[in-house]
Motif scaffolding. Structure first.
Motif, mmCIF file in Angstrom:
data_model
loop_
_atom_site.group_PDB
_atom_site.id
_atom_site.type_symbol
_atom_site.label_atom_id
_atom_site.label_comp_id
_atom_site.label_asym_id
_atom_site.label_seq_id
_atom_site.Cartn_x
_atom_site.Cartn_y
_atom_site.Cartn_z
ATOM 1 N N ALA A 74 -12.120 -22.108 -27.526
ATOM 2 C CA ALA A 74 -12.464 -23.506 -27.774
ATOM 3 C C ALA A 74 -11.235 -24.365 -27.545
ATOM 4 C CB ALA A 74 -13.006 -23.704 -29.179
ATOM 5 N N ALA A 75 -11.488 -25.640 -27.238
ATOM 6 C CA ALA A 75 -10.419 -26.591 -26.958
ATOM 7 C C ALA A 75 -10.288 -27.563 -28.126
ATOM 8 C CB ALA A 75 -10.718 -27.353 -25.669
ATOM 9 N N PRO A 76 -9.226 -27.459 -28.922
ATOM 10 C CA PRO A 76 -9.019 -28.404 -30.026
ATOM 11 C C PRO A 76 -8.917 -29.834 -29.503
ATOM 12 C CG PRO A 76 -7.591 -26.494 -30.257
ATOM 13 C CD PRO A 76 -8.184 -26.418 -28.883
ATOM 14 N N PRO A 83 -12.397 -27.435 -44.709
ATOM 15 C CA PRO A 83 -12.547 -28.621 -43.860
ATOM 16 C C PRO A 83 -11.699 -28.550 -42.590
ATOM 17 C CG PRO A 83 -11.143 -29.101 -45.749
ATOM 18 C CD PRO A 83 -11.707 -27.735 -45.980
ATOM 19 N N GLY A 84 -12.215 -29.207 -41.548
ATOM 20 C CA GLY A 84 -11.456 -29.343 -40.312
ATOM 21 C C GLY A 84 -11.448 -28.105 -39.446
ATOM 22 N N GLU A 85 -10.629 -28.153 -38.408
ATOM 23 C CA GLU A 85 -10.418 -27.064 -37.450
ATOM 24 C C GLU A 85 -11.731 -26.540 -36.867
ATOM 25 O OE1 GLU A 85 -7.594 -26.549 -36.234
ATOM 26 O OE2 GLU A 85 -6.458 -27.720 -37.681
ATOM 27 N N GLN A 86 -12.533 -27.478 -36.373
ATOM 28 C CA GLN A 86 -13.821 -27.112 -35.796
ATOM 29 C C GLN A 86 -13.674 -26.266 -34.539
ATOM 30 O OE1 GLN A 86 -15.450 -27.785 -38.636
ATOM 31 N NE2 GLN A 86 -17.207 -28.306 -37.338
ATOM 32 N N ALA A 87 -12.638 -26.521 -33.754
ATOM 33 C CA ALA A 87 -12.453 -25.733 -32.533
ATOM 34 C C ALA A 87 -12.155 -24.280 -32.867
ATOM 35 C CB ALA A 87 -11.340 -26.331 -31.681
ATOM 36 N N ALA A 88 -11.339 -24.050 -33.873
ATOM 37 C CA ALA A 88 -11.047 -22.680 -34.284
ATOM 38 C C ALA A 88 -12.328 -21.971 -34.720
ATOM 39 C CB ALA A 88 -10.028 -22.680 -35.427
ATOM 40 N N LYS A 89 -13.166 -22.682 -35.477
ATOM 41 C CA LYS A 89 -14.435 -22.101 -35.909
ATOM 42 C C LYS A 89 -15.342 -21.814 -34.711
ATOM 43 C CE LYS A 89 -14.097 -24.750 -40.200
ATOM 44 N NZ LYS A 89 -14.603 -25.918 -40.957
ATOM 45 N N ALA A 90 -15.315 -22.718 -33.724
ATOM 46 C CA ALA A 90 -16.137 -22.518 -32.530
ATOM 47 C C ALA A 90 -15.678 -21.292 -31.743
ATOM 48 C CB ALA A 90 -16.081 -23.761 -31.645
ATOM 49 N N ALA A 91 -14.367 -21.093 -31.653
ATOM 50 C CA ALA A 91 -13.852 -19.927 -30.943
ATOM 51 C C ALA A 91 -14.252 -18.638 -31.655
ATOM 52 C CB ALA A 91 -12.337 -20.017 -30.814
ATOM 53 N N LEU A 92 -14.190 -18.630 -32.977
ATOM 54 C CA LEU A 92 -14.623 -17.461 -33.751
ATOM 55 C C LEU A 92 -16.121 -17.213 -33.565
ATOM 56 C CD1 LEU A 92 -12.619 -18.150 -37.027
ATOM 57 C CD2 LEU A 92 -12.356 -16.128 -35.564
ATOM 58 N N ASP A 93 -16.898 -18.280 -33.634
ATOM 59 C CA ASP A 93 -18.345 -18.171 -33.451
ATOM 60 C C ASP A 93 -18.678 -17.606 -32.071
ATOM 61 O OD1 ASP A 93 -21.259 -19.321 -34.192
ATOM 62 O OD2 ASP A 93 -20.771 -19.910 -32.131
ATOM 63 N N ALA A 94 -17.995 -18.094 -31.038
ATOM 64 C CA ALA A 94 -18.252 -17.599 -29.682
ATOM 65 C C ALA A 94 -17.877 -16.130 -29.557
ATOM 66 C CB ALA A 94 -17.471 -18.437 -28.671
ATOM 67 N N GLY A 122 -18.394 -26.646 -34.312
ATOM 68 C CA GLY A 122 -17.965 -25.397 -34.913
ATOM 69 C C GLY A 122 -18.598 -24.184 -34.266
ATOM 70 N N GLY A 123 -19.363 -24.408 -33.182
ATOM 71 C CA GLY A 123 -19.860 -23.242 -32.456
ATOM 72 C C GLY A 123 -21.312 -23.321 -32.044
ATOM 73 N N ILE A 124 -21.755 -22.248 -31.418
ATOM 74 C CA ILE A 124 -23.104 -22.140 -30.865
ATOM 75 C C ILE A 124 -24.164 -22.321 -31.952
ATOM 76 C CG2 ILE A 124 -24.749 -20.528 -29.817
ATOM 77 C CD1 ILE A 124 -22.315 -19.228 -28.387
ATOM 78 N N ARG A 125 -23.988 -21.655 -33.052
ATOM 79 C CA ARG A 125 -25.024 -21.639 -34.093
ATOM 80 C C ARG A 125 -25.295 -23.048 -34.626
ATOM 81 N NH1 ARG A 125 -27.440 -17.534 -36.749
ATOM 82 N NH2 ARG A 125 -28.074 -17.781 -38.927
ATOM 83 N N ALA A 150 -19.969 -20.106 -23.450
ATOM 84 C CA ALA A 150 -20.592 -20.343 -24.756
ATOM 85 C C ALA A 150 -21.490 -21.572 -24.691
ATOM 86 C CB ALA A 150 -19.514 -20.513 -25.828
ATOM 87 N N GLY A 151 -21.022 -22.628 -24.005
ATOM 88 C CA GLY A 151 -21.852 -23.811 -23.844
ATOM 89 C C GLY A 151 -23.129 -23.522 -23.088
ATOM 90 N N CYS A 152 -23.063 -22.641 -22.103
ATOM 91 C CA CYS A 152 -24.252 -22.288 -21.318
ATOM 92 C C CYS A 152 -25.364 -21.716 -22.195
ATOM 93 C CB CYS A 152 -23.880 -21.280 -20.239
ATOM 94 S SG CYS A 152 -22.973 -21.963 -18.835
#
Length: 334
Positions: A44-46, A86-97, A256-259, A289-291
């Motif tokens: 993910a890109a912060p 709170p925060g760091e949505q990109a980090a959460k998105a990378a974990l989710d992916a 925060g990710g796909i889900r 992941a976006g796909c």
């Protein structure tokens, strides 16, 4: 599960310019999650606009890796635990992916199939970054040979935004949208939207500053649909967006990710909103992941990997203007 994170610098093929910044490179955080001898990867890109950086994302992953536990299929429990911080949505998105990639690899099926979605969604737009009208028209004409939709970055602050669109419309009949990145006032937006409607612009993305009290008035008076990006981050924001916009722009790095993005897409539909999927400058791993969410959307802007000089993590392939994910297990990026 074992979790690691690293920062990867992505070099752009050309300088990318929007209303508030320009860039020649971007940094993303790439995460690996390993269960047994199988490893899932995510990226993910912060977003600096939200006080996130690649360094802060990596730190978040390092400090909270234990929240993932031992079950890679426990996405609901993991998501709840991460959301409490709170925060760091990109980090959460990378974990989710990475978890979605891992699940697919453990089961031997692509992530898009695991989710029950079609393999591909609508054609992606190509972003024509901010420049003078003639320059944007030249770049749009070149892009029209490869893409089926164009998104124009506006917000030049020089009174030439409508002229930029007019110049591009003079060289192509492709569907056009515009992204103002919070740069117009209400009066500027109303004036511009009248002319943009005549030029066939399909919608205007984030014309006002996020949280602007004039949002509802602009939605009521604009002859062109309004989509919001900076106003819409997670599921909790979607209902309020229905008051100020005709559609929302989902980005995994915000949600925060796909889900969470899937939840947002369904909520937006229930509220009668259009759904757009955007991206940041990302490698193929982030775009993959976006796909997985793209088939749920009306409009797709997944060109981040196509802006790179070299893609270090290729996966999706552009086919007739559509970003098509790999058929391999997981996200299909190795």
């Amino acid at each position: 599960m074992r979790v690691t994170a690293e920062i990867v610098r992505l070099e752009l093929a050309e300088t990318f310019v929007i209303s508030r910044e320009s860039a020649d490179w971007a940094e993303v955080v790439q995460v690996t999650v390993t269960s047994g001898d199988v490893t899932g990867r995510g990226e993910a890109a912060p977003i600096e606009r939200y006080a996130e950086s690649a360094e802060s994302a990596r730190t978040f992953v390092d400090e909270h890796a234990d929240l993932l536990g031992d079950d890679p299929f426990a996405l609901e429990e993991i998501g709840v635990a991460l959301a409490e911080i709170p925060g760091e949505q990109a980090a959460k998105a990378a974990l989710d992916a990475a978890l979605h990639d891992l699940q697919g690899k453990l089961l031997g099926i692509p992530t898009w199939r695991l989710l029950g979605h079609p393999r591909s969604g609508p054609p992606t737009s190509w972003t024509v970054w901010l420049g003078d009208p003639d320059d944007m028209a030249r770049r749009a004409a070149a892009a029209a040979k490869r893409f089926r939709r164009l998104k124009l970055k506006l917000g030049g602050g020089d009174g030439l935004d409508v002229e930029r669109v007019r110049s591009v419309r003079g060289v192509t009949d492709l569907p056009l949208t515009v992204d103002v990145n919070e740069w117009w006032s209400l009066d500027e937006a109303l004036s511009a939207c009248e002319e943009l409607s005549a030029l066939g612009v399909e919608y205007v993305e984030q014309p006002l500053v996020a949280g602007d009290a004039a949002g509802a008035e602009l939605k009521r008076r604009s002859p062109v649909p309004i989509y919001v990006d900076e106003d819409c981050h997670t599921l909790a924001d979607v209902a309020a967006c229905a008051e100020i916009a005709h559609g929302v722009n989902l980005k995994l790095a915000k949600s925060g990710g796909i889900r969470e993005a899937i939840r947002m897409a369904h909520a937006a539909r229930a509220l009668g909103l259009g759904v757009m999927l955007g991206c940041m400058v990302e490698s193929g791993l982030g775009i993959a992941a976006g796909c997985c969410v793209a088939p749920l959307c009306d409009h797709v802007d997944l060109d981040g990997n196509l802006l790179l000089a070299t893609d270090p993590s290729p996966g999706p392939v552009l086919v007739d203007g559509v970003q098509v994910p790999a058929a391999e297990a997981g996200l299909g990026c190795g």
